[in-house]
Design a protein around this motif. Structure first.
Motif, short mmCIF file in Angstrom:
data_model
loop_
_atom_site.label_atom_id
_atom_site.label_comp_id
_atom_site.label_asym_id
_atom_site.label_seq_id
_atom_site.Cartn_x
_atom_site.Cartn_y
_atom_site.Cartn_z
N VAL A 127 46.55 36.98 45.74
CA VAL A 127 46.08 38.36 45.58
C VAL A 127 45.73 38.64 44.13
O VAL A 127 44.68 39.20 43.81
N GLY A 128 46.59 38.24 43.23
CA GLY A 128 46.37 38.52 41.82
C GLY A 128 45.11 37.91 41.26
O GLY A 128 44.42 38.49 40.43
N GLU A 129 44.75 36.72 41.77
CA GLU A 129 43.58 36.02 41.26
C GLU A 129 42.29 36.47 41.92
O GLU A 129 41.20 36.33 41.35
N ASN A 130 42.37 37.03 43.15
CA ASN A 130 41.16 37.26 43.93
C ASN A 130 40.87 38.71 44.29
O ASN A 130 39.74 39.03 44.65
N ALA A 131 41.87 39.59 44.24
CA ALA A 131 41.66 40.98 44.68
C ALA A 131 41.39 41.89 43.48
O ALA A 131 42.31 42.43 42.86
N ALA A 132 40.11 42.07 43.15
CA ALA A 132 39.73 42.88 42.00
C ALA A 132 40.20 44.32 42.17
O ALA A 132 40.61 44.97 41.19
N ALA A 133 40.16 44.84 43.40
CA ALA A 133 40.57 46.23 43.64
C ALA A 133 42.04 46.43 43.33
O ALA A 133 42.44 47.47 42.80
N VAL A 134 42.87 45.45 43.64
CA VAL A 134 44.31 45.54 43.35
C VAL A 134 44.52 45.59 41.84
O VAL A 134 45.27 46.43 41.32
N ARG A 135 43.85 44.70 41.11
CA ARG A 135 44.01 44.68 39.66
C ARG A 135 43.55 45.99 39.04
O ARG A 135 44.22 46.56 38.17
N ALA A 136 42.39 46.48 39.48
CA ALA A 136 41.83 47.70 38.90
C ALA A 136 42.74 48.89 39.13
O ALA A 136 43.03 49.67 38.20
N ARG A 184 33.63 37.13 39.78
CA ARG A 184 34.48 36.03 40.21
C ARG A 184 34.27 34.85 39.27
O ARG A 184 33.19 34.67 38.70
N GLY A 185 35.30 34.05 39.11
CA GLY A 185 35.19 32.89 38.24
C GLY A 185 36.37 31.98 38.40
O GLY A 185 37.35 32.32 39.06
N ARG A 186 36.27 30.82 37.82
CA ARG A 186 37.37 29.85 37.85
C ARG A 186 37.98 29.76 36.47
O ARG A 186 37.33 29.99 35.46
N GLY A 187 39.24 29.39 36.44
CA GLY A 187 39.92 29.27 35.17
C GLY A 187 40.38 30.62 34.65
O GLY A 187 40.19 31.66 35.28
N ILE A 188 40.98 30.60 33.48
CA ILE A 188 41.49 31.83 32.87
C ILE A 188 40.31 32.70 32.43
O ILE A 188 39.34 32.20 31.84
N ARG A 189 40.41 34.00 32.69
CA ARG A 189 39.35 34.90 32.24
C ARG A 189 39.94 36.26 31.85
O ARG A 189 40.92 36.71 32.42
N ARG A 190 39.30 36.88 30.88
CA ARG A 190 39.71 38.19 30.39
C ARG A 190 39.02 39.27 31.23
O ARG A 190 37.81 39.20 31.48
N ILE A 191 39.77 40.27 31.67
CA ILE A 191 39.17 41.38 32.42
C ILE A 191 39.32 42.71 31.69
O ILE A 191 38.88 43.74 32.19
N THR A 202 45.53 42.84 26.13
CA THR A 202 44.68 41.85 26.78
C THR A 202 45.13 41.68 28.23
O THR A 202 46.29 41.38 28.49
N VAL A 203 44.21 41.90 29.17
CA VAL A 203 44.51 41.73 30.59
C VAL A 203 43.74 40.51 31.09
O VAL A 203 42.52 40.41 30.87
N LEU A 204 44.46 39.59 31.72
CA LEU A 204 43.89 38.31 32.11
C LEU A 204 44.08 38.02 33.60
O LEU A 204 45.02 38.53 34.22
N VAL A 205 43.22 37.18 34.14
CA VAL A 205 43.46 36.51 35.41
C VAL A 205 43.75 35.06 35.06
O VAL A 205 42.93 34.40 34.40
N VAL A 206 44.91 34.57 35.47
CA VAL A 206 45.34 33.22 35.11
C VAL A 206 45.72 32.46 36.38
O VAL A 206 46.77 32.71 36.97
N PRO A 207 44.89 31.53 36.85
CA PRO A 207 45.27 30.74 38.02
C PRO A 207 46.57 29.98 37.76
O PRO A 207 46.71 29.30 36.73
#
Length: 406
Positions: free
Chosen positions: A341-350, A371-378, A386-391
């Protein structure tokens, strides 16, 4: 090349991964599901070796099979067959060690531990705290030690990262003697993931973990959040068991304990009934009849009231924990989202971050939606946090800890 075989043994599954620890390249992984049932599903994936030029010509290949697999010993035999049939060859890449995921280490195990007969006995004793997990973890250890008897085996505990919790965080306010006698305290879980993600986040922002205040949201079917100060877990949402804390796929998370007394008295629910209710018929499933966040989001978009309420309750709990943990840390530098969920649900993060402007959080809508692979800043460039998505990669973290321990 030095390979480490990582084993994650569940009650009816065996997940494995062969990792070249020198360059942290996963050579192969696999899963045997529905062990002990009429038909078991078998998946084995071989990946290109990025340490050689073969990567330019070799593609990832996955092989599927179905057959009865009676028990974990049989599952290990199937694993060896898959390596022999599809590669990589365990003769060419013999594991130098085997790392095992163990869910509950109690207060005894605070670091990767070399498996001995005494350690096996203690893992079995701790099954009283994790009856759904530790027996299965132990079955995998016993089967693996029989197959790979000549190499060291290392147990990596989900609870170990949280052994740095201060007494004020891990102590429950109940009768102290009773709690001590029955080992009732907060232990925390998902520690392997929280450690991996927090270290990866620190590397991404080019900071020493010792200088950072971090929140990590591990949001999958099971969900937890951890406050990490200077690289050390100082607060986490799961407790004595993985039931406490956030709303999850089928688990309730936080609940007034008196509600259980009420249900026992008024609805006639037994202890086993209550256990099943809280673990398998609650959370998103209890609220909306569906445990998968993708289904909840689809229902919410379609105007389903139950799905909308389930989403709102889920988000409400995330915000409550975020605010509380930011207060415990005295501020936050990095917030990371991981797991399914944390990596794929943009609505949850927002939505989870929408009310944290007071703490300096500002999420970039376009970055968050992409959408993207690897670590990314949102977060935005102007955001103080700094808010990140980290697989997450728990298998790699287990391999790393196994290598460090040896």
């Amino acid at each position: 090349m030095s390979a480490i075989l990582v084993i994650n043994s569940g009650s009816s599954s065996l997940k494995y991964s062969l990792i070249d620890i020198e360059d942290e390249n996963e050579l192969a992984s696999g899963l045997v599901e529905r062990i002990g049932q009429d038909v078991s599903a078998i998946t084995h994936t071989v990946r290109p070796d990025t340490s050689t030029e073969a990567v330019v010509t070799m593609l990832e290949a996955t092989f599927d099979d179905e057959r009865p697999v009676a028990d974990h010993d049989a599952a290990f035999a199937v694993m060896l067959e898959q390596f022999a049939a599809h590669g990589p060859s365990l003769d060419e890449h013999p594991p130098a060690a085997v790392g095992h995921r163990v869910v509950h280490g109690g207060a005894r195990f605070y670091a990767p531990t070399l498996v001995t007969a005494d350690v096996e006995r203690q893992i079995e004793e701790l099954a009283v705290l994790a009856p759904l997990h530790n027996p299965a973890n132990l079955a995998g250890i016993v089967a693996a030690r029989a197959v790979f008897a000549a190499v060291p085996h290392v147990a990596v505990f989900d609870t170990a990262f949280h052994q740095t919790l201060p007494p004020a965080a891990y102590t429950y306010a109940i009768d102290a003697e009773l709690a001590a006698a029955h080992r009732v305290r907060r232990y925390g879980f998902h520690g392997t993931s929280h450690q991996f993600v927090s270290e990866a986040a620190a590397a991404f922002v080019d900071r020493d973990p010792a200088t950072l205040r971090q929140l990590v949201f591990h949001l999958g079917n099971g969900a937890s959040v951890t406050a990490i100060d200077g690289g050390r877990s100082v607060e986490t949402s799961m407790g004595l068991t993985p039931l406490e804390g956030l709303v999850m796929g089928t688990r309730s998370g936080d609940l007034d304990p008196a509600a259980l007394v009420h249900l026992s008295r008024r609805a006639g629910l037994s202890i086993d009934d209550l256990d099943a209710l809280l673990n398998t018929r609650s959370g998103l499933k209890g609220l909306a009849g569906r445990s998968d966040m993708r289904d909840i989001l689809a229902g919410r978009d379609a105007g389903d009231d139950a799905a909308t309420l389930a989403f709102d309750v889920y988000i409400h709990r995330l915000r409550a924990y975020a605010g509380a943990y930011i207060a415990q840390l005295g501020g936050v530098d990095v917030i990371s989202f991981t797991a399914g969920v944390g990596e794929n649900a943009a609505a949850v993060r927002a939505e989870a971050m929408a009310t944290l402007g007071f703490a300096g959080v500002e999420v970039d809508r376009a970055r968050n939606s992409a959408r993207g692979r690897g670590i990314r800043r949102i977060s935005t460039d102007a955001s103080a946090v700094t808010v990140l998505v980290v697989p997450t990669n728990e298998e790699l973290e287990i391999a790393r800890q196994t290598a460090r321990m040896l």
